[in-house]
Design a protein around this motif. Structure first.
Motif, mmCIF file in Angstrom:
data_model
loop_
_atom_site.group_PDB
_atom_site.id
_atom_site.type_symbol
_atom_site.label_atom_id
_atom_site.label_comp_id
_atom_site.label_asym_id
_atom_site.label_seq_id
_atom_site.Cartn_x
_atom_site.Cartn_y
_atom_site.Cartn_z
ATOM 1 N N VAL A 1 -42.185 23.862 -31.824
ATOM 2 C CA VAL A 1 -42.868 23.506 -30.581
ATOM 3 C C VAL A 1 -42.506 24.590 -29.577
ATOM 4 C CG1 VAL A 1 -43.201 21.749 -28.807
ATOM 5 C CG2 VAL A 1 -42.715 21.062 -31.172
ATOM 6 N N ASP A 2 -43.307 25.652 -29.562
ATOM 7 C CA ASP A 2 -43.006 26.824 -28.735
ATOM 8 C C ASP A 2 -43.772 26.848 -27.424
ATOM 9 O OD1 ASP A 2 -41.197 27.750 -30.537
ATOM 10 O OD2 ASP A 2 -42.432 29.368 -31.344
ATOM 11 N N ALA A 3 -44.825 26.033 -27.306
ATOM 12 C CA ALA A 3 -45.570 25.976 -26.051
ATOM 13 C C ALA A 3 -44.745 25.252 -24.995
ATOM 14 C CB ALA A 3 -46.898 25.256 -26.268
ATOM 15 N N SER A 4 -44.879 25.697 -23.762
ATOM 16 C CA SER A 4 -44.239 24.977 -22.657
ATOM 17 C C SER A 4 -45.015 23.694 -22.390
ATOM 18 C CB SER A 4 -44.233 25.849 -21.403
ATOM 19 O OG SER A 4 -43.629 25.168 -20.322
ATOM 20 N N PRO A 5 -44.327 22.556 -22.242
ATOM 21 C CA PRO A 5 -45.051 21.320 -21.908
ATOM 22 C C PRO A 5 -45.642 21.401 -20.508
ATOM 23 C CG PRO A 5 -42.666 20.971 -21.832
ATOM 24 C CD PRO A 5 -42.879 22.354 -22.364
ATOM 25 N N ILE A 6 -46.654 20.580 -20.253
ATOM 26 C CA ILE A 6 -47.221 20.476 -18.909
ATOM 27 C C ILE A 6 -47.216 19.010 -18.502
ATOM 28 C CG2 ILE A 6 -48.613 22.566 -19.042
ATOM 29 C CD1 ILE A 6 -51.022 20.906 -19.664
ATOM 30 N N VAL A 7 -47.173 18.749 -17.204
ATOM 31 C CA VAL A 7 -47.093 17.392 -16.675
ATOM 32 C C VAL A 7 -48.239 17.144 -15.715
ATOM 33 C CG1 VAL A 7 -45.741 15.793 -15.261
ATOM 34 C CG2 VAL A 7 -44.598 17.225 -16.961
ATOM 35 N N LEU A 8 -48.936 16.015 -15.915
ATOM 36 C CA LEU A 8 -49.961 15.543 -14.990
ATOM 37 C C LEU A 8 -49.631 14.103 -14.649
ATOM 38 C CD1 LEU A 8 -53.208 16.883 -16.736
ATOM 39 C CD2 LEU A 8 -52.020 17.903 -14.786
ATOM 40 N N GLY A 9 -49.270 13.853 -13.398
ATOM 41 C CA GLY A 9 -48.898 12.499 -13.009
ATOM 42 C C GLY A 9 -47.683 12.034 -13.790
ATOM 43 N N GLY A 10 -47.824 10.886 -14.460
ATOM 44 C CA GLY A 10 -46.720 10.345 -15.226
ATOM 45 C C GLY A 10 -46.788 10.656 -16.701
ATOM 46 N N THR A 11 -47.633 11.630 -17.080
ATOM 47 C CA THR A 11 -47.794 11.967 -18.488
ATOM 48 C C THR A 11 -47.443 13.422 -18.746
ATOM 49 O OG1 THR A 11 -49.606 10.367 -18.657
ATOM 50 C CG2 THR A 11 -49.396 11.950 -20.446
ATOM 51 N N LEU A 12 -46.716 13.637 -19.820
ATOM 52 C CA LEU A 12 -46.351 14.980 -20.259
ATOM 53 C C LEU A 12 -47.157 15.309 -21.508
ATOM 54 C CD1 LEU A 12 -42.835 16.497 -20.542
ATOM 55 C CD2 LEU A 12 -44.255 16.403 -22.581
ATOM 56 N N TYR A 13 -47.597 16.565 -21.632
ATOM 57 C CA TYR A 13 -48.402 16.989 -22.773
ATOM 58 C C TYR A 13 -47.691 18.130 -23.496
ATOM 59 C CZ TYR A 13 -51.874 14.373 -20.159
ATOM 60 O OH TYR A 13 -52.534 13.381 -19.468
#
Length: 391
Positions: free
Chosen positions: A244-256
């Motif tokens: 899992v090399d991609a940086s996560p992103i956050v929108l509101g209360g959800t992380l992707y």
């Protein structure tokens, strides 16, 4: 013209085994990947160059992901051989420059990150370096356990560094003193690259080489949960890669998050439990416009999915195996660069191509970034340009 690339590097991702660098000879001569031809696009606009400059020799053909950073009213740039510059975004004129090469070749590779009036960058030599954003003066330089291939994150007066040895390390932003370390397992065979951590609401989140998304409390360095993103499958070690090399992103209360040979997953920030999962494989960063998640897959298919449900909205395979950068949002368009030096502009609602430009045949390793009244591009050979869009 079609070009051929061996699958021994999974089309675009360099593999490292036991720290020995490139894994060669994983495929036969017949086991090849064909790069899609450049799509024929009737451009709806023509970019105009506002100014041009350079940043040393850039990153060349190396893995280094030295993203430009716009902060404190300046643009910060770095080259792999140790040159760091601050330039005026209006004129392109140099404000200061620093040479970070000391007794050994600098090998800058992770950054740039701006925070606390400083600029942070990591190296393949296992160093993290802090510079004063106003003057370029080196404030501190520390050794950490492993190469620093991803951009550091910052929070709570800490600099959070993810290394190639599976360490998430917190450094004091003022001194570089190590405050805490979290270790995660690194398989014997992994992709070359690491997930850049993100810090949100007192937590830090990052992807791991063993196929998980990890979460910890920033102040204490306490691991609170790990969520599987991919499960090793297949007959060969390469098939079983789950980085899992991609940086996560956050929108509101959800992380992707997304992983190679894994899934694109929406995760509830508080519980760490998935809200939806979709079968996409990637090892590069995603982006979002707030309602859609934009992904470049391991086959260089560009995909848009609904952030709430994970439903696929559109997909294009016209850039297959062109070794794309992470997607970026510029002037309401979705933009990706490729290895032959083209920028491809897509309508973010439909995925239709709206423009195309050839910049330099050295290609791109990083996405363009948006600036006030324009955007900035950096090619692999170190050419830097600010452009604006003329309809």
């Amino acid at each position: 013209m079609k070009r051929m690339f061996q699958k021994s590097v999974l089309s675009k991702f360099t593999i490292c085994a036991l720290g020995l660098g490139l894994l060669a000879g994983c495929a036969s001569e017949e086991d090849t990947v064909i790069m899609a031809p450049v799509p024929v696009v009737k451009s709806e606009f023509t970019p105009s160059t506002e100014w041009s400059t350079s940043i040393g020799n850039g990153v060349g053909h190396y893995f280094s992901k030295l993203n430009p950073e716009f902060a404190y009213g300046k643009v910060f740039l770095a080259s792999r051989d140790g040159l760091v510059k601050a330039i005026d975004p209006e004129t392109g004129k140099e404000i200061w420059k620093a040479d970070l090469e000391k007794d050994v070749y600098a090998r800058l590779s992770g950054g740039l990150t701006a925070a606390y009036g400083q600029i942070f960058v990591g190296t393949e030599n296992g160093e993290v370096i802090s510079l004063d954003e106003e003057t370029g003066e080196e404030l501190w330089r520390v050794l950490v356990n492993g190469e620093v291939l991803a951009s550091p994150a910052t929070d709570s007066n800490l600099v959070l560094v993810h290394t190639s040895r599976g360490m998430l390390i917190a450094l004091d932003q003022a001194t570089g003193e190590q405050k805490w370390t979290i270790s995660t397992e690194v398989p014997s065979l992994t992709l070359r690259g690491d997930s850049a951590p993100i810090a949100v609401s007192g937590g830090v989140f990052w992807g791991t080489a063993n196929g998980r998304l990890a979460a910890a409390i920033v102040e204490r360095g306490q691991l609170i949960w790990q969520q599987p993103v991919g499960t090793p499958q297949g007959a060969t070690e390469i098939d079983r890669l789950v980085d899992v090399d991609a940086s996560p992103i956050v929108l509101g209360g959800t992380l992707y998050t997304i992983g190679i040979n894994g899934q694109l997953i929406g995760i509830d920030l508080r519980s760490g439990k998935p809200t939806w999962k979709r079968n996409y494989s990637s090892a590069i960063d995603m982006t979002s416009d707030g309602s859609r998640i934009f992904v470049v897959t391991d086959k260089d298919h560009v995909v848009a999915v609904d952030a709430r449900s994970g439903t696929e909205l559109w997909k294009t395979d016209k850039l297959e195996n062109r070794l794309l950068t992470a997607p970026a949002l510029i002037d309401n368009y979705l933009v990706v660069g490729d290895s032959e030096g083209y920028l491809h502009w897509l309508d973010r609602s439909t995925g239709e191509f709206v423009a195309q430009q050839l910049v330099h045949d050295s290609g791109f390793s990083v996405s363009p970034i948006e600036l006030p009244e324009g955007y900035l591009i950096v090619t692999r050979n170190g050419d830097v340009k600010k452009l604006t869009i003329s309809q």
